[in-house]
Scaffold this active site. Sequence first.
Site, mmCIF file in Angstrom:
data_model
loop_
_atom_site.group_PDB
_atom_site.id
_atom_site.type_symbol
_atom_site.label_atom_id
_atom_site.label_comp_id
_atom_site.label_asym_id
_atom_site.label_seq_id
_atom_site.Cartn_x
_atom_site.Cartn_y
_atom_site.Cartn_z
ATOM 1 N N SER A 1 41.947 21.323 30.264
ATOM 2 C CA SER A 1 42.925 21.984 29.558
ATOM 3 C C SER A 1 44.302 21.069 29.579
ATOM 4 O O SER A 1 44.822 20.738 30.636
ATOM 5 C CB SER A 1 43.398 23.181 29.851
ATOM 6 O OG SER A 1 42.626 24.137 30.127
ATOM 7 N N GLU B 1 49.915 21.067 30.474
ATOM 8 C CA GLU B 1 49.271 21.408 31.754
ATOM 9 C C GLU B 1 49.083 20.389 32.480
ATOM 10 O O GLU B 1 49.295 20.493 34.004
ATOM 11 C CB GLU B 1 48.233 22.273 31.565
ATOM 12 C CG GLU B 1 47.840 23.198 32.648
ATOM 13 C CD GLU B 1 46.625 22.855 33.660
ATOM 14 O OE1 GLU B 1 46.674 23.181 34.872
ATOM 15 O OE2 GLU B 1 45.555 22.157 33.093
ATOM 16 N N ARG C 1 49.052 28.484 37.171
ATOM 17 C CA ARG C 1 49.002 27.103 37.035
ATOM 18 C C ARG C 1 50.225 26.526 37.867
ATOM 19 O O ARG C 1 51.009 25.408 37.364
ATOM 20 C CB ARG C 1 48.887 26.310 35.933
ATOM 21 C CG ARG C 1 47.674 26.634 34.976
ATOM 22 C CD ARG C 1 46.331 26.322 35.866
ATOM 23 N NE ARG C 1 45.165 26.152 35.114
ATOM 24 C CZ ARG C 1 44.193 26.911 34.714
ATOM 25 N NH1 ARG C 1 44.270 28.151 35.563
ATOM 26 N NH2 ARG C 1 43.471 26.855 34.003
HETATM 27 N N1 EPU Z 1 40.152 29.699 21.357
HETATM 28 C C1 EPU Z 1 39.893 29.428 20.084
HETATM 29 N N2 EPU Z 1 39.853 28.134 19.843
HETATM 30 C C2 EPU Z 1 39.882 27.107 20.705
HETATM 31 C C3 EPU Z 1 39.856 27.344 22.025
HETATM 32 C C4 EPU Z 1 39.842 28.725 22.409
HETATM 33 O O1 EPU Z 1 39.979 30.099 19.434
HETATM 34 O O2 EPU Z 1 39.683 25.860 20.258
HETATM 35 C C5 EPU Z 1 40.021 30.978 21.917
HETATM 36 C C6 EPU Z 1 38.808 31.535 22.495
HETATM 37 O O3 EPU Z 1 37.811 32.027 21.556
HETATM 38 C C7 EPU Z 1 39.310 32.844 23.347
HETATM 39 C C8 EPU Z 1 40.752 32.201 23.792
HETATM 40 O O4 EPU Z 1 41.018 31.381 22.940
HETATM 41 O O5 EPU Z 1 39.326 33.863 22.782
HETATM 42 C C9 EPU Z 1 40.732 31.684 25.294
HETATM 43 O O6 EPU Z 1 39.571 30.821 25.340
HETATM 44 P P1 EPU Z 1 38.938 30.135 26.628
HETATM 45 O O7 EPU Z 1 38.297 31.346 27.417
HETATM 46 O O8 EPU Z 1 37.922 29.309 26.509
HETATM 47 O O9 EPU Z 1 40.169 29.976 27.791
HETATM 48 P P2 EPU Z 1 41.365 29.078 27.596
HETATM 49 O O10 EPU Z 1 42.372 30.161 27.761
HETATM 50 O O11 EPU Z 1 41.354 28.257 26.479
HETATM 51 C C10 EPU Z 1 41.734 29.041 30.239
HETATM 52 C C11 EPU Z 1 41.787 27.849 31.083
HETATM 53 C C12 EPU Z 1 40.464 27.023 31.543
HETATM 54 C C13 EPU Z 1 39.595 28.191 31.987
HETATM 55 C C14 EPU Z 1 39.501 29.276 30.915
HETATM 56 C C15 EPU Z 1 38.565 30.390 31.413
HETATM 57 C C16 EPU Z 1 44.114 27.143 31.161
HETATM 58 C C17 EPU Z 1 45.281 26.114 30.586
HETATM 59 N N3 EPU Z 1 43.033 27.072 30.921
HETATM 60 O O12 EPU Z 1 41.351 28.196 29.022
HETATM 61 O O13 EPU Z 1 40.823 26.279 32.513
HETATM 62 O O14 EPU Z 1 38.522 27.487 32.225
HETATM 63 O O15 EPU Z 1 40.816 29.979 30.598
HETATM 64 O O16 EPU Z 1 38.987 31.092 32.324
HETATM 65 O O17 EPU Z 1 44.551 28.473 31.412
HETATM 66 C C18 EPU Z 1 41.499 23.961 32.800
HETATM 67 O O18 EPU Z 1 42.465 24.455 33.374
HETATM 68 O O19 EPU Z 1 41.313 22.608 32.906
HETATM 69 C C19 EPU Z 1 40.602 24.902 32.241
HETATM 70 C C20 EPU Z 1 39.458 24.437 31.575
#
Ligand code: EPU
Length: 366
Positions: free
Chosen positions: A263, A359, A180
Amino acid sequence: MKKITIDAPLLPHNTFGMDVKAAVLAEYDTVNDLQEILTDPTVASLMQVEKGKGHLPFWHIGSGSNLLFTGDYPGVVLHCSAKGIDTITNIPSNDSDGVCLLKVEAGTLWDDVCAYCACHGLYGPENLSLIPGEMGAAAVQNIGAYGVEISDLIEEVICWDVESAQEHRFSSGEMGYGYRESRLKHPTDKARFIVTSVILRVQRARKLHLEYAGIKRALGIDNVSEAELASSESPTLQEVREAVIRIREGKLPDPKVIGNAGSFFKNPVVDNSVFLPLLAQYPDMPHYVVDHNLTKIPAGWMIEQCGWKGRNLGRAGVYEKQSLVLVNRGGAMPEEIVRLCQTIIDDVEKKFGIRIEPEVNLIEGL
Ligand code: EPU
């Protein structure tokens, strides 16, 4: 086309649904129009005033899907309306497996690029399907999802250099890309370069990124080996795009229904001296190894552990299906979102000793 609006409502220009105004909103679709805007006396003098206060001379927005105006914006907001995708070259390697370079205008909706590629058998952007926003902003933010970042696909970023009044092209390597992160997010370059178009490098060769467990699950191929997948025609490019869309629609709120900017926080990347004691304390903590000494921890998980999932503070809330997303429950003022953001940052720091960072771009207003 160029359009300069004084005291312009920004409600149609931000997905958080903030009812704020800009002193000037200037929209254009050609570099000539942009040049005329930058030399327009009203715009130029306001840019000077803001620079005099030590602020950026202007804020360039895309579709406003990754920002929060914290109040009325006292300066110039720029927006590019130019749209278009052109194939500039097909570089054949093995028969039809060639690389294809696409020139995409900065104001093109990013998901239109994903749809175009899926439709024309061009691999690369499919995992980034349905990410809101426009091409220019996507290249600045280095958007990423499901194991792919847009920097993986960028050949060149073509900008207008406000200082020299000339085009300037940055190769992908010169963009300073990271998680990012790019050079165009930092004040010196942000005040100087405006993205006008982007050259993307996509592929005719079948190369999918299915490492993210959720994608295989959504495609119903959890148990299919990499070797089997490599020799199969299935899933198709279009099927992967559709799976990504299903995952996003299942987890993330539609900004047309609930105001949000995706995010809200970055996932912190921490030293293992911080990570390992936490893992000992929380053995189920999800994490991603970055290198031998650095690990990324999902901020959404930490926010949920702090009890914030689905909770509200005033009219600002934490989305019930993904704690990384802050939402406008209806009529929230910018300060309510900022208060929730700060409360969450403090709570996460108290519990985990890690200070998470937004972010989204917080754009300071009056
Ligand atoms: N998780 C939780 N609780 C929550 C949210 C997430 O326990 O409320 C856990 C999930 O179970 C999983 C881990 O955290 O084990 C990661 O969650 P997720 O795969 O949903 O991805 P994220 O790290 O929360 C990032 C990006 C997203 C992107 C996803 C998938 C960033 C800031 N965000 O989210 O990007 O879609 O990975 O690759 O890096 C965005 O930038 O707007 C965005 C949606």
